[in-house]
Design an enzyme around this catalytic site. Structure first.
Site, PDB file in Angstrom:
ATOM      1  CE1 TYR A 239       3.927  10.179  -1.147  1.00  0.00           C
ATOM      2  CE2 TYR A 239       1.984  10.928   0.033  1.00  0.00           C
ATOM      3  CZ  TYR A 239       2.609  10.012  -0.783  1.00  0.00           C
ATOM      4  OH  TYR A 239       1.918   8.918  -1.229  1.00  0.00           O
TER       5      TYR A 239
ATOM      6  CG  ASN B  55       8.580   0.681  -3.143  1.00  0.00           C
ATOM      7  OD1 ASN B  55       9.519  -0.058  -3.419  1.00  0.00           O
ATOM      8  ND2 ASN B  55       7.915   0.594  -2.006  1.00  0.00           N
TER       9      ASN B  55
ATOM     10  CB  CYS C 259       5.646   3.013  -0.671  1.00  0.00           C
ATOM     11  SG  CYS C 259       4.891   1.587  -1.473  1.00  0.00           S
ATOM     12  CG  HIS C 260       2.191   0.145   3.606  1.00  0.00           C
ATOM     13  ND1 HIS C 260       3.287  -0.626   3.263  1.00  0.00           N
ATOM     14  CD2 HIS C 260       1.975  -0.069   4.914  1.00  0.00           C
ATOM     15  CE1 HIS C 260       3.704  -1.282   4.336  1.00  0.00           C
ATOM     16  NE2 HIS C 260       2.922  -0.957   5.353  1.00  0.00           N
TER      17      HIS C 260
ATOM     18  CD  GLU D  35       2.855  -1.861   8.705  1.00  0.00           C
ATOM     19  OE1 GLU D  35       3.133  -0.686   9.017  1.00  0.00           O
ATOM     20  OE2 GLU D  35       3.333  -2.422   7.699  1.00  0.00           O
TER      21      GLU D  35
END
Length: 166
Positions: A97, A120, A128-129, A155
């Site tokens: 963050y 979001n 945002c993950h 990912e």
């Protein structure tokens, strides 16, 4: 008019909504901050929703790393600035963050950046993950921490085995 539909995904049902300006919403089942639905919402389909379905399918099957969709999120100027920066977090990358706040140009506004991140309207597409705690911990996520973990494993940002193994 905003057209919407619900699709199945590996992380549960997703509500998609779009209008002529572009994609407006991807919402998880039982969201923390549900978007208000007005009289201008109607179940239906359009080119944006078709493209979103196709690209989400490619993302979940591991063949898409970036989305190419017209986006039209509604939010404050600050929220849109944060969401714009989310789009710049690469597939498989995670940032804190604090790093996101720095990218937004507001390094002392971590709480405000976190709040905007939490609002979001297009998770997955605006990733945002990929924002995690400074210590590497998975922190709050509108789709729940198991969903955040699933997306990061998908990912390759977290170890977790081969999601595509049969």
């Amino acid at each position: 008019m905003i057209l919407h539909q619900t699709i199945a995904s590996p992380v549960g049902p997703l509500l998609l909504a779009a209008d002529d300006a572009g994609l407006r919403l991807i919402e998880f089942h039982a969201p923390r901050h549900a978007m208000a639905r007005g009289a201008d919402w109607q179940e239906g389909d359009n080119d944006v929703l078709q493209a979103t379905r196709a690209q989400l399918g490619e993302y979940f099957d591991g063949s898409r790393r970036a989305f190419e969709l017209p986006l039209a999120p509604r939010g404050t100027e600050f929220q849109r600035a944060v969401w714009h920066r989310l789009a710049g977090i690469a597939y498989g990358e995670t940032i804190s963050y604090a790093q996101l706040a720095t990218r937004v140009g507001k390094p002392s506004a971590m709480r405000a950046v976190g709040a905007a991140n939490g609002r979001n309207p297009m998770p997955i597409v605006l990733p945002c993950h990929r924002v995690i705690g400074a210590d590497g911990s998975l922190t709050g996520f509108g789709g729940g921490l198991p969903t955040k973990q699933f997306l990061l494993v998908l990912e390759g940002a977290l170890p977790g085995g081969d999601l595509f193994a049969t």
